[in-house]
Design an enzyme around this catalytic site. Structure first.
Site, PDB file in Angstrom:
ATOM      1  NE  ARG A 142      -3.772   0.351   2.028  1.00  0.00           N
ATOM      2  CZ  ARG A 142      -4.858   0.380   1.272  1.00  0.00           C
ATOM      3  NH1 ARG A 142      -5.290  -0.721   0.699  1.00  0.00           N
ATOM      4  NH2 ARG A 142      -5.509   1.511   1.079  1.00  0.00           N
ATOM      5  NE  ARG A 179      -4.100  -0.697   5.476  1.00  0.00           N
ATOM      6  CZ  ARG A 179      -2.933  -1.331   5.506  1.00  0.00           C
ATOM      7  NH1 ARG A 179      -1.940  -0.855   6.222  1.00  0.00           N
ATOM      8  NH2 ARG A 179      -2.756  -2.436   4.815  1.00  0.00           N
ATOM      9  CB  CYS A 239      -1.425  -6.077   5.504  1.00  0.00           C
ATOM     10  SG  CYS A 239       0.175  -6.841   5.786  1.00  0.00           S
ATOM     11  NE  ARG A 262       4.262  -6.195   2.872  1.00  0.00           N
ATOM     12  CZ  ARG A 262       3.357  -5.631   3.663  1.00  0.00           C
ATOM     13  NH1 ARG A 262       2.630  -6.379   4.480  1.00  0.00           N
ATOM     14  NH2 ARG A 262       3.179  -4.328   3.660  1.00  0.00           N
TER      15      ARG A 262
END
Length: 419
Positions: free
Chosen positions: A93, A122, A117, A398
């Site tokens: 993102r 979001r 994720c 990550r």
């Protein structure tokens, strides 16, 4: 697909050094787009998200060089492409952070709607609404954000909701806008301050980062500089929890304790003894079982949502009942089902997790669903009886640099299994 095999039961002890913070590094890499000169970033963590961001800038034409000191020189002053393609953006993102810098510097950008994720909504509308207020024209077409502007114009912007990446994106865009921008209802996370420090070192005029209001006086251009990424507060918090759940003791160097105030307060409630210096944290659990702690997540400076899953493990093996309220993301209890497979007693009621402590956990095969959920499963495996096998560990890679190496250095027994 690689897995981690964890042999539980060891009490962790020792000293480690924190890696650079991923959540600080990603916007800083995007910020290099604004500069007319080279930017040297030091203490970058070796993580998949960092690699993805470099691949994204490289696909646009940036030159990235690693020197003998493991510092990265980034030359983004003459990008040929202004597009962030879906195949790169879909895994992270934070890729949307290139939107503001591209529009501010080059007057246009085409960014695939981001992935990452699946921990809840979001929305990117906070970014887009604010960018439009700066004078950009925004179109959503075929899964892409297309933005353009002759030159952004400074203005007053009040975010409809608190957003870290939205605050960062508009901070960067406003640096090259004409006139002054005043941003309110902004995020206050330490990473916002870190980005402001970098931008100011590049010649920007950013004031108020870390407060309710950020003022940015636009400049015509930004220059090069060297900057060291601060240490990762969430990584530090995760290793402190590892010591708590294994009854161990740990010292973490190169970390600012003030960035973990709420986490440290809750760790003290578990019964941990903590000693702080200006740039280190020492924690001792003395092989005691932790006490349960109630937690409500909220934006900084309150308890971070990124530490919620880790504290679920503390409460799961504690003496008593506890409650965790998740107020930031609506879908961030995905680790609970996997933890319950290991013997935890956790019930979900909306945004509340009700946790009853149990005497012991048991190793099992579990599957990671997101970055911090991965960390919680590893922590559970460390204190469980027998072996735990964690699948889909690309999530952990990550955000945690060499996590099994650091934990093994502290006395854990973790093996990375090839795919």
């Amino acid at each position: 697909m690689e897995k981690l095999l964890i042999n539980g039961g060891a009490s962790l002890s020792g000293t480690i050094t924190c890696s650079g913070a991923k959540n600080a590094a990603l916007p800083m890499i995007a910020a290099t787009i604004l500069s007319n000169e080279n930017i040297v970033l030091k203490n970058l963590p070796y993580l998949q998200d960092i690699t993805t961001m470099f691949e994204l800038l490289g696909s646009m034409g940036a030159e990235i060089v690693l020197n003998e000191n493991m510092d990265f020189t980034i030359k983004s002053n003459d990008l040929k492409e202004k597009e962030a393609r879906y195949e790169l953006v879909k895994t992270m993102r934070a890729s949307i952070l290139v939107l503001g810098p591209l529009v501010a510097k080059y007057g246009k950008a085409k960014i695939a709607l981001p992935g990452g994720c699946a921990i809840g909504s979001r929305p990117v509308n906070y970014h887009l609404d604010a960018l439009e207020q700066l004078g950009a024209s925004i179109t959503l077409r075929n899964g892409y954000i297309e933005a353009s502007a002759d030159r952004l114009i400074g203005t007053k912007i009040k975010f409809d909701g608190i957003t870290v990446t939205g605050t960062e994106n508009i901070m960067m865009a406003a640096c090259l806008a004409e006139g002054t921008s005043v941003l309110t209802n902004v995020a206050k996370e330490p990473e916002i301050i870190d980005l402001a420090d970098l931008l100011n070192k590049m010649g920007a005029k950013v004031n108020g980062a870390g407060s309710d209001e950020i003022t940015i006086e636009g400049v015509k251009e930004l220059h090069g500089c060297e900057f060291s990424i601060p240490s990762d507060r969430i990584e530090a918090g995760t290793y402190l929890v590892a010591a708590v759940v294994t009854g161990g003791e740990i010292t973490i160097n190169e970390i600012n304790p003030q960035r973990l105030n709420k986490v440290l307060d809750k760790l003290k409630e578990t019964g941990a003894k903590i000693i702080l210096t200006k740039n280190s944290i020492s924690l001792s659990m003395e092989k005691k079982k932790p006490k349960p702690v109630d937690i409500t997540t909220a934006p900084f400076p309150e308890f971070p949502t990124d530490m919620q899953a880790q504290f679920s493990v503390i409460n799961a093996i504690s003496d008593g009942v506890s409650n965790i309220y998740e107020t930031v993301f609506e879908n961030r209890f995905m680790h609970v089902q996997e933890l319950n497979r290991m013997g935890c007693d956790i019930q979900i009621n909306g945004n509340q997790a009700i946790i009853k402590g149990v005497d012991s956990l048991y190793g099992a095969e579990v599957m990671a669903t997101d970055l911090r959920a991965s960390a919680s499963l590893i922590l559970a495996g460390l204190c469980a009886e027998g072996q735990t096998k964690v699948d889909r560990i690309y999530h952990i890679d990550r955000g945690y640099e060499r996590i099994e190496e650091k934990l093994n250095y502290l006395g854990a027994n973790i093996v990375r299994l090839p795919s």
